[in-house]
Design a protein around this motif. Structure first.
Motif, PDB file in Angstrom:
ATOM      1  N   ARG A 165     -32.129  40.947  13.082  1.00  0.00           N
ATOM      2  CA  ARG A 165     -32.470  40.625  14.477  1.00  0.00           C
ATOM      3  C   ARG A 165     -32.400  42.122  15.233  1.00  0.00           C
ATOM      4  N   SER A 274     -29.427  43.896  12.864  1.00  0.00           N
ATOM      5  CA  SER A 274     -28.513  43.211  12.035  1.00  0.00           C
ATOM      6  C   SER A 274     -28.963  42.117  11.410  1.00  0.00           C
ATOM      7  N   ASN A 275     -28.558  41.810   9.875  1.00  0.00           N
ATOM      8  CA  ASN A 275     -28.644  40.513   9.329  1.00  0.00           C
ATOM      9  C   ASN A 275     -27.351  39.956   9.120  1.00  0.00           C
ATOM     10  N   ASP A 276     -26.223  40.369   9.668  1.00  0.00           N
ATOM     11  CA  ASP A 276     -25.125  39.765   9.400  1.00  0.00           C
ATOM     12  C   ASP A 276     -24.505  39.078  10.786  1.00  0.00           C
ATOM     13  N   THR A 277     -23.590  38.122  10.307  1.00  0.00           N
ATOM     14  CA  THR A 277     -23.083  37.372  11.770  1.00  0.00           C
ATOM     15  C   THR A 277     -22.240  38.203  12.221  1.00  0.00           C
ATOM     16  N   TYR A 280     -18.765  37.921  10.371  1.00  0.00           N
ATOM     17  CA  TYR A 280     -18.626  38.735   9.047  1.00  0.00           C
ATOM     18  C   TYR A 280     -18.446  40.188   9.525  1.00  0.00           C
ATOM     19  N   ASN A 341     -16.525  34.719   6.747  1.00  0.00           N
ATOM     20  CA  ASN A 341     -17.907  34.998   6.833  1.00  0.00           C
ATOM     21  C   ASN A 341     -18.763  33.787   7.151  1.00  0.00           C
ATOM     22  N   GLY A 343     -17.955  31.656   9.236  1.00  0.00           N
ATOM     23  CA  GLY A 343     -17.643  31.079  10.693  1.00  0.00           C
ATOM     24  C   GLY A 343     -16.792  30.028  10.679  1.00  0.00           C
TER      25      GLY A 343
END
Length: 372
Positions: A165, A274-277, A280, A341, A343
């Motif tokens: 994103r 970012s490609n992480d939530t 995380y 991670n 959620g």
């Protein structure tokens, strides 16, 4: 004379404590470093068994093997440090107990709490060393390894596709090549503030120019307005307004690589793609902050070996139970972190419960042994 004699008495009573602190700290540090060396050596051998063939197929030779081992070392050190602290503490305390050193120190008035307080400083030092490894050294070495591995890949088109994103855009990249300097087919999906799709862009390839900007080639675009799709005229090349360097794209292409706290904050605030939530990233920040505390819990889990009965000696199962409890603590922390991670748990609940549960459990065991 009164003040000087008081100073002498004070120095005499203080020196043995410092000597014992230095002795225990040095002994524990040596044991932990030996365990780290053994564990890292085993993991390096296992990694080389898997990677030797691809490295030699790329004609990188012995130099490539040594480079791979060196760049992988910080990451393996950071991963094996908790196990090394647990095993090193168990080995040291078991040796001291079986050789009657513990009995002598207890006869001199040193309690279990005194043992723990004198081992806690060096454990905290090891914990902060682990934080530096996790936060500064391992991310850089893993990124350098990923860039080198990608640059020497003879078939980059078979590489891993990835998403990330960037502000109001979602980007899909089919593969990265030449150390991130060249990208395969790129798809960009633009959204408005409500998350509705407003346009798509497909590029056959992307190239990073020495001047800095990215250039997209063979571009075709669609515009979406009021649920109506309109095809825009294709273009041979356009500039891609993204400030990511090639190395950061390689990091995004990797599967959950170690990243620094600064980069975690930047991704959380939306300053970096970012490609992480967010869950995380928040759990990762808390875990890194509490890393020294987790080593203190492992130290506490190893303390019951001080109660090995003299007659039992090396036949006691107490070190085995402590080792199993320490490994269970590490696995439990990993399970909680995995749920965080995904959620399923808030970040605090993904980090704190394991620390609290095993601390209280170990304290109850120590108090029970004290009362027996």
């Amino acid at each position: 004379m009164g003040s000087s004699s008081g100073t002498i008495v004070h120095a005499r009573t203080r020196t043995p404590r410092h000597v014992l602190l230095r002795y225990l700290s040095f002994t524990l540090f040596v044991r932990v470093m030996i365990c780290c060396a053994v564990l890292v050596g085993l993991m390096e051998v296992l990694a080389l068994l898997e990677q030797t063939t691809p490295i030699l197929q790329r004609h990188l030779g012995i130099q490539g093997l040594m480079l791979y081992v060196g760049l992988r070392l910080p990451f393996l050190l950071s991963n094996t440090l908790p196990f090394a602290v647990l095993i090193g503490t168990l080995v040291m305390l078991t040796q001291m107990t079986l050789s009657s050193e513990t009995a002598i120190l207890r006869a001199a008035g040193l309690s279990t709490l005194g043992f723990y307080l004198r081992l806690a400083p060096i454990t905290l030092v090891l914990g902060f060393m682990g934080v530096v490894l996790d936060d500064q050294i391992a991310p850089r070495s893993e990124l350098a390894l990923a860039v080198w591995w990608n640059r020497t890949n003879p078939t980059p088109e078979n590489g891993r596709a990835f998403w990330f994103r960037d502000a109001n855009q979602i980007v899909h990249v089919s593969y990265a090549a030449d150390g991130g300097e060249r990208l395969g087919p790129v798809d960009i999906y633009t959204r408005d503030r409500e998350g509705r799709l407003t346009g798509t862009l497909h590029a056959g390839s992307a190239e990073h120019t020495p001047a800095g900007p990215w250039i997209l080639h063979d571009v075709s675009r669609l515009s979406v307005r009021n649920l109506m799709v309109q095809a825009l005229p294709p273009q041979d090349t356009i500039t891609w307004p993204i400030s990511l360097p090639p190395t950061e794209l390689i990091r995004l292409a990797a599967d959950r690589p170690p990243i620094s706290s600064r980069l975690m904050f930047a991704r959380l605030l939306g300053h970096m793609p970012s490609n992480d939530t967010p869950a995380y990233l928040k759990a990762g920040l808390l875990e890194r902050l509490l890393h020294p505390v987790s080593l203190l819990v492992l130290l506490l889990i190893a303390m019951p070996v001080l109660y090995i009965p003299p007659r039992t000696g090396s036949r006691s199962w107490l070190p085995v139970w402590c080792l199993g409890s320490g490994l269970l603590f590490i696995v439990t922390q990993g399970l909680f972190r995995a749920m965080g991670n995904a959620g399923l748990l808030p970040p605090l609940m993904a980090v704190l419960p394991g620390l609290i549960i095993f601390t209280l459990g170990t304290l109850s065991v120590l108090l029970r042994n004290e009362t027996l």
